[in-house]
Design an enzyme around this catalytic site. Structure first.
Site, PDB file in Angstrom:
ATOM      1  N   ASP A 121      53.636  44.536  63.944  1.00 32.46           N
ATOM      2  CA  ASP A 121      54.353  43.901  62.834  1.00 32.46           C
ATOM      3  C   ASP A 121      53.441  42.844  62.211  1.00 32.46           C
ATOM      4  O   ASP A 121      53.320  41.729  62.710  1.00 32.46           O
ATOM      5  CB  ASP A 121      55.648  43.272  63.351  1.00 32.46           C
ATOM      6  CG  ASP A 121      56.439  42.578  62.244  1.00 32.46           C
ATOM      7  OD1 ASP A 121      55.902  42.443  61.115  1.00 32.46           O
ATOM      8  OD2 ASP A 121      57.582  42.164  62.507  1.00 32.46           O
ATOM      9  N   LYS A 141      55.577  40.083  52.954  1.00 33.51           N
ATOM     10  CA  LYS A 141      55.058  38.778  52.530  1.00 33.51           C
ATOM     11  C   LYS A 141      53.863  38.860  51.564  1.00 33.51           C
ATOM     12  O   LYS A 141      54.071  39.117  50.389  1.00 33.51           O
ATOM     13  CB  LYS A 141      54.807  37.913  53.763  1.00 33.51           C
ATOM     14  CG  LYS A 141      56.147  37.651  54.489  1.00 33.51           C
ATOM     15  CD  LYS A 141      56.131  36.598  55.569  1.00 33.51           C
ATOM     16  CE  LYS A 141      57.561  36.279  55.998  1.00 33.51           C
ATOM     17  NZ  LYS A 141      57.895  36.545  57.369  1.00 33.51           N
ATOM     18  N   TYR A 176      59.828  37.705  66.054  1.00 35.94           N
ATOM     19  CA  TYR A 176      60.868  38.003  65.065  1.00 35.94           C
ATOM     20  C   TYR A 176      60.419  39.192  64.229  1.00 35.94           C
ATOM     21  O   TYR A 176      59.267  39.250  63.796  1.00 35.94           O
ATOM     22  CB  TYR A 176      61.089  36.795  64.155  1.00 35.94           C
ATOM     23  CG  TYR A 176      62.106  37.021  63.051  1.00 35.94           C
ATOM     24  CD1 TYR A 176      63.451  37.223  63.346  1.00 35.94           C
ATOM     25  CD2 TYR A 176      61.711  37.035  61.711  1.00 35.94           C
ATOM     26  CE1 TYR A 176      64.386  37.422  62.332  1.00 35.94           C
ATOM     27  CE2 TYR A 176      62.637  37.226  60.686  1.00 35.94           C
ATOM     28  CZ  TYR A 176      63.976  37.427  61.006  1.00 35.94           C
ATOM     29  OH  TYR A 176      64.898  37.615  60.007  1.00 35.94           O
TER      30      TYR A 176
HETATM   31  C1  LIG Z   1      59.194  37.385  57.826  1.00 39.12           C
HETATM   32  C2  LIG Z   1      59.030  38.399  58.893  1.00 39.12           C
HETATM   33  C3  LIG Z   1      59.809  39.569  58.943  1.00 39.12           C
HETATM   34  C4  LIG Z   1      60.981  39.789  58.017  1.00 39.12           C
HETATM   35  O1  LIG Z   1      60.588  39.908  56.705  1.00 39.12           O
HETATM   36  P1  LIG Z   1      61.694  39.651  55.558  1.00 39.12           P
HETATM   37  O2  LIG Z   1      60.954  39.928  54.289  1.00 39.12           O
HETATM   38  O3  LIG Z   1      62.131  38.244  55.713  1.00 39.12           O
HETATM   39  O4  LIG Z   1      62.791  40.614  55.783  1.00 39.12           O
HETATM   40  C5  LIG Z   1      59.516  40.514  59.896  1.00 39.12           C
HETATM   41  N1  LIG Z   1      58.507  40.334  60.773  1.00 39.12           N
HETATM   42  C6  LIG Z   1      57.741  39.228  60.764  1.00 39.12           C
HETATM   43  C7  LIG Z   1      56.634  39.104  61.738  1.00 39.12           C
HETATM   44  C8  LIG Z   1      57.988  38.218  59.836  1.00 39.12           C
HETATM   45  O5  LIG Z   1      57.246  37.109  59.869  1.00 39.12           O
END
Ligand SMILES: *Cc1c(COP(=O)(O)O)cnc(C)c1O
Length: 429
Positions: A238, A266, A144
């Site tokens: 990511d 995060k 994701y």
């Molecule tokens: C949470 C997450 C996102 C999206 O971040 P948001 O702050 O919710 O937009 C993208 N990539 C990864 C791996 C994530 O865990």
């Protein structure tokens, strides 16, 4: 256990909020029942509006790595508030947080702050395209990367939980440059490069956390990086979830792989909305105002969020809880496996640093397809028993549980007891 106030608020929220939530996984769709409404949190604990308290293993889906309301962070935020909330101009704190982040990622000379992980990744993808002059992007099934159109295919937890194949409202054109490969399967990447000569980059979670925790196997990251660069494409890592979670810096460091472009979120905002993307100078110089790739934000580098980020990361560096995280995750793994064995439940546990989760399957889980062999009805029952035992888990089989450095011996005892009871209930289903 009384959930009547949560129930009432949930009903009330349905009028003006979509499903009474502002992000779908909060709706408890896959575990049934009403979502909990939260009143407050402190340290390792979170309390709902009915006054039930829980050891929090959701931690806002990762950001609260020091636990809730750490006093250093709270002090920094209060101090920043006094100076104003947003200026639309640069501040010294942006430089400070940028230095902390760049120092922690060897491949990052410059960074750009944004407001969410989604924004970080969509900008990182644009940057890979700008730098290579190519259009196509490879992503892995089950990873994701936020809710931007181009990557909202085969995107893990939220969608798997709701059993959606992708998303309505995403035009075919938006995903026509997205190619899907299988995690831990380099050949599936090579096949795409054989079929297409305009691939800008490959994006992945270095340790996947959005199909449950899935770790890279057998040098996967290293071989991927070498192969991708040999094709003149970029590796976009990511680390929105993994960044500062398992070491001070990225998972890429633990696997000895340097991303071409890194995306963060995060933890770096300590609970406030911050995302970031960064790379070596040659790549970041493509970004406006230095280069021709446009990307902007009214609230980007927000002073309150920067203060929270600086306080969180400097405290985290000092605490250096990463070895302890590994030990605690191992202890929880043992609780899970021993009680599964005791009651005869098929269970696989994956973990990496401060991320851990059980899959209700006997398969070894190394990709999304294998994660989906899990019995989600067992997870749903397990989830509610854990709630009753005073442990707040993400309400999905396919979300990682997170640890904070505020967790205590007593919390572990509570977790152990709750797991034993929950597993017994699952066994008798
Ligand atoms: C949470 C997450 C996102 C999206 O971040 P948001 O702050 O919710 O937009 C993208 N990539 C990864 C791996 C994530 O865990």
């Amino acid at each position: 256990m009384d959930f009547s106030k949560s129930k009432k608020l949930y009903q009330k929220g349905l009028t003006n909020l979509v499903g009474s939530v502002n992000s779908p996984v909060r709706a408890f769709a896959s575990v049934g029942g009403n979502p909990l409404f939260i009143k407050r949190a402190k340290g390792s604990k979170i309390e709902d509006v009915d006054g039930n308290d829980y050891v929090d293993l959701v931690l806002s889906y990762g950001p609260m790595i020091l636990g809730h309301r750490h006093k250093k962070v709270e002090k920094a935020v209060k101090k920043a508030l006094k100076n104003g909330y947003s200026f639309g101009a640069s501040t010294n704190d942006e430089i400070k947080l940028a230095k902390i982040v760049c120092d922690a990622f060897p491949g990052m000379d410059k960074v750009r702050f944004v407001n969410s992980g989604t924004e970080a990744v969509l900008s990182g993808i644009r940057l890979a395209r700008a730098f290579t002059g190519r259009d196509k992007i490879i992503k892995f099934s089950g990873c994701y990367h936020g809710h931007q159109d181009a990557l909202l295919v085969a995107a893990g937890s939220g969608l798997a939980t709701l059993s959606l194949p992708g998303s309505k409202g995403v035009p075919e054109g938006a995903v026509k440059n997205t190619l899907i490969a299988n995690y831990n399967d380099l050949d599936s990447v090579k096949a795409h490069f054989e079929a297409h000569d305009d691939i800008a980059g490959v994006i992945l979670e270095p340790v996947a956390g959005n199909m449950g925790v899935v770790t890279p196997q057998n040098n996967f990251l290293k071989e991927l990086k070498e192969f991708v660069n040999a094709q003149g494409a970029l590796l976009i890592v990511d680390e929105v979830m993994t960044g500062f979670r398992s070491t001070f810096g990225g998972a890429q460091e633990l696997f000895d792989v340097e991303a071409d472009i890194t995306c963060l979120g995060k933890v770096i905002g300590g609970g406030f909305p911050v995302g970031a993307y960064g790379a070596r100078n040659e790549i970041m110089e493509m970004v406006a105002p230095l280069g021709g790739m446009y990307q902007a934000g009214t609230l980007s580098g927000n002073p309150i969020a920067m203060a929270a980020g600086i306080a969180t990361l400097t405290t985290l560096k000092k605490q250096n809880p990463f070895e302890k995280f590994d030990e605690i995750a191992k202890i929880i793994e043992v609780f899970l496996l021993e009680s599964a064995k005791k009651y005869g439940v098929d269970l696989t546990v994956n973990r990496f640093g401060s991320m851990i989760n059980p899959f209700f399957t006997k398969e070894k889980v190394t990709n999304f397809e294998l994660a989906q062999t899990s019995d989600t009805s067992k997870f749903a029952a397990f989830f509610w028993e854990m709630i009753k035992g005073g442990v707040f888990l993400p309400p999905s089989q396919f979300e990682a549980w997170f640890l904070s450095s505020a967790i205590t011996e007593n919390d572990l005892k509570r977790i152990s007891k709750a797991i034993d009871n929950a597993m017994k209930v699952v066994a008798n289903m």
